[in-house]
Design an enzyme around this catalytic site. Sequence first.
Site, mmCIF file in Angstrom:
data_model
loop_
_atom_site.group_PDB
_atom_site.id
_atom_site.type_symbol
_atom_site.label_atom_id
_atom_site.label_comp_id
_atom_site.label_asym_id
_atom_site.label_seq_id
_atom_site.Cartn_x
_atom_site.Cartn_y
_atom_site.Cartn_z
ATOM 1 N N TYR A 12 -12.247 -13.721 2.382
ATOM 2 C CA TYR A 12 -13.103 -12.630 1.876
ATOM 3 C C TYR A 12 -14.359 -13.194 1.204
ATOM 4 C CZ TYR A 12 -9.823 -8.873 2.825
ATOM 5 O OH TYR A 12 -9.026 -7.960 3.463
ATOM 6 N N ARG B 10 0.829 -1.199 0.000
ATOM 7 C CA ARG B 10 0.000 0.000 0.000
ATOM 8 C C ARG B 10 0.865 1.250 0.000
ATOM 9 N NH1 ARG B 10 -4.727 -1.496 3.102
ATOM 10 N NH2 ARG B 10 -5.057 -3.677 2.601
ATOM 11 N N ARG C 233 -3.580 5.804 0.598
ATOM 12 C CA ARG C 233 -4.201 7.119 0.719
ATOM 13 C C ARG C 233 -3.382 8.129 1.507
ATOM 14 N NH1 ARG C 233 -9.008 3.998 2.886
ATOM 15 N NH2 ARG C 233 -7.208 2.736 3.339
ATOM 16 N N ASP D 215 -5.099 -4.970 -6.786
ATOM 17 C CA ASP D 215 -5.585 -5.418 -5.478
ATOM 18 C C ASP D 215 -5.715 -6.931 -5.473
ATOM 19 O OD1 ASP D 215 -6.758 -4.065 -2.871
ATOM 20 O OD2 ASP D 215 -7.864 -5.909 -3.246
ATOM 21 N N ARG E 241 -7.756 10.320 -6.737
ATOM 22 C CA ARG E 241 -8.953 9.632 -6.249
ATOM 23 C C ARG E 241 -10.185 10.538 -6.211
ATOM 24 N NH1 ARG E 241 -11.747 6.828 -4.829
ATOM 25 N NH2 ARG E 241 -11.589 5.690 -2.881
HETATM 26 O O1 CP3 Z 1 0.634 0.181 -2.519
HETATM 27 C C1 CP3 Z 1 -0.281 -0.041 -3.294
HETATM 28 O O2 CP3 Z 1 -1.220 0.728 -3.490
HETATM 29 C C2 CP3 Z 1 -0.094 -1.313 -4.050
HETATM 30 C C3 CP3 Z 1 -1.286 -1.967 -4.450
HETATM 31 C C4 CP3 Z 1 -2.062 -2.710 -3.378
HETATM 32 C C5 CP3 Z 1 -3.383 -2.373 -2.991
HETATM 33 N N1 CP3 Z 1 -3.866 -3.392 -2.234
HETATM 34 C C6 CP3 Z 1 -4.109 -1.164 -3.406
HETATM 35 C C7 CP3 Z 1 -5.234 -0.704 -2.563
HETATM 36 C C8 CP3 Z 1 -1.732 -3.890 -2.738
HETATM 37 C C9 CP3 Z 1 -0.398 -4.621 -2.734
HETATM 38 C C10 CP3 Z 1 -2.893 -4.330 -2.034
HETATM 39 C C11 CP3 Z 1 -2.947 -5.614 -1.333
HETATM 40 C C12 CP3 Z 1 -4.149 -5.938 -0.548
HETATM 41 N N2 CP3 Z 1 -5.458 -5.575 -0.741
HETATM 42 C C13 CP3 Z 1 -4.104 -6.808 0.555
HETATM 43 C C14 CP3 Z 1 -2.869 -7.526 1.030
HETATM 44 C C15 CP3 Z 1 -1.980 -6.639 1.820
HETATM 45 C C16 CP3 Z 1 -2.550 -6.333 3.177
HETATM 46 O O3 CP3 Z 1 -2.701 -5.155 3.453
HETATM 47 O O4 CP3 Z 1 -2.776 -7.269 3.929
HETATM 48 C C17 CP3 Z 1 -5.411 -6.900 1.066
HETATM 49 C C18 CP3 Z 1 -5.858 -7.693 2.281
HETATM 50 C C19 CP3 Z 1 -6.259 -6.128 0.227
HETATM 51 C C20 CP3 Z 1 -7.733 -5.973 0.325
HETATM 52 C C21 CP3 Z 1 -8.119 -4.548 0.442
HETATM 53 N N3 CP3 Z 1 -8.065 -3.636 -0.604
HETATM 54 C C22 CP3 Z 1 -8.599 -3.878 1.587
HETATM 55 C C23 CP3 Z 1 -8.771 -4.514 2.946
HETATM 56 C C24 CP3 Z 1 -8.848 -2.549 1.214
HETATM 57 C C25 CP3 Z 1 -9.441 -1.438 2.040
HETATM 58 C C26 CP3 Z 1 -8.251 -0.681 2.548
HETATM 59 C C27 CP3 Z 1 -8.475 0.039 3.805
HETATM 60 O O5 CP3 Z 1 -7.444 0.178 4.501
HETATM 61 O O6 CP3 Z 1 -9.588 0.479 4.088
HETATM 62 C C28 CP3 Z 1 -8.467 -2.397 -0.147
HETATM 63 C C29 CP3 Z 1 -8.515 -1.142 -0.960
HETATM 64 C C30 CP3 Z 1 -7.202 -0.668 -1.487
HETATM 65 N N4 CP3 Z 1 -6.322 -1.453 -2.175
HETATM 66 C C31 CP3 Z 1 -6.673 0.674 -1.427
HETATM 67 C C32 CP3 Z 1 -5.446 0.648 -2.126
HETATM 68 C C33 CP3 Z 1 -4.528 1.805 -2.417
HETATM 69 C C34 CP3 Z 1 -7.359 1.893 -0.837
HETATM 70 C C35 CP3 Z 1 -8.205 2.380 -1.961
HETATM 71 C C36 CP3 Z 1 -8.778 3.746 -1.802
HETATM 72 O O7 CP3 Z 1 -9.719 3.915 -1.035
HETATM 73 O O8 CP3 Z 1 -8.303 4.633 -2.521
#
Ligand code: CP3
Length: 323
Positions: A128, A2, A6, A51, A15
Amino acid sequence: MRQAGRYLPEYRKLREKYSMLGMVRNPELAAEVTMQPLRRFDLDAAIIFADILLPLPLIGVDFSFIEGVGPRIHNPLRDPRDAERLREGDPEEELRFVAEAITLVREKLDPDRALIGFAGAPFTLASYIIEGGHSRNYLETKAFMYSFPDRWNMLMEVLTRVTIRYLKMQVNAGAQAIQLFDSWVGALSPGDYKHYARPFTSRIFSSLTACSVPLIHFGTGTSGFLGEMRSAGGTVQSVDWRIPLGKAWEIIGFDSAIQGNMDPLAMMAPVEVLKRKVEEVLEQAGTRDGHIFNLGHGFLPQTPVENVEFVVDLVHELTSGSR
Ligand code: CP3
């Protein structure tokens, strides 16, 4: 992890105009978001903006991201009979935009920075799919797993096959390392990990060995079964902050590489504390080769940007020459 998240103002600006999935599905925008943290910080690698949930529609499971809530699965798998009706889509077709974004990033990225591709591991994806979103205790997942082991295997099987094809596509498109995220596998006991999750993760790693790229095996809360995780495969084992890095490395074996393990919440600390935390991790790693400095889990949106810069620069300063 991540990195683009954000906490970066330039990400939040994009965004305002586009949805998260809208950006992921647009290779130019996904490449731009991938590059954003690399422009600001002296990072050694970029991770493709995508994602772990993207492959779910390929097996017939639909989802969206709800603002302020996180992922929502529209049709969670609760009826065991539904496991027989899962489809198996082709990542080359349905997730082609990820391959295109990877190829675009490779054209833009400084050649001495690596591009990491990734996917979710079957257990974390299944959690999930069955829970319908994030979960506190994985009640539905475990109930399903224990009560319907053959349907559990069917679900894990199709996730494994799709993930292997998806990751091979990413390597072919230009990903120079692969990270497999088993973010929630720490919910399992060591015995259940071996029985219900490891066989599938292990198949993914063994199918990718021929790709000849480093394979990073990520988990959190896994201190109780690090040896079992290593035996599932991966060139690098990623550990979280709940165990000292040196102790984790000893369990995993010093012949393996390791990634970790600063607490992401420590990124909120005042700089003196932050400095101490970085030094602690590096001391634990010692002078051995094969340590990738990272957080033990993803950044929180509230992370101050200047703290990220401070940590990245400090790690370079403290490790230059010695390793
Ligand atoms: O750094 C990056 O942005 C790289 C891309 C990336 C994202 N998700 C983008 C993202 C990566 C490597 C992930 C992995 C991911 N996604 C995981 C494994 C890593 C971890 O954290 O355990 C998991 C479990 C997810 C599932 C997921 N996607 C969740 C739980 C969420 C909500 C995030 C939150 O904290 O509320 C997402 C959304 C997501 N994926 C965002 C990003 C940048 C936030 C999107 C936004 O609102 O703009």
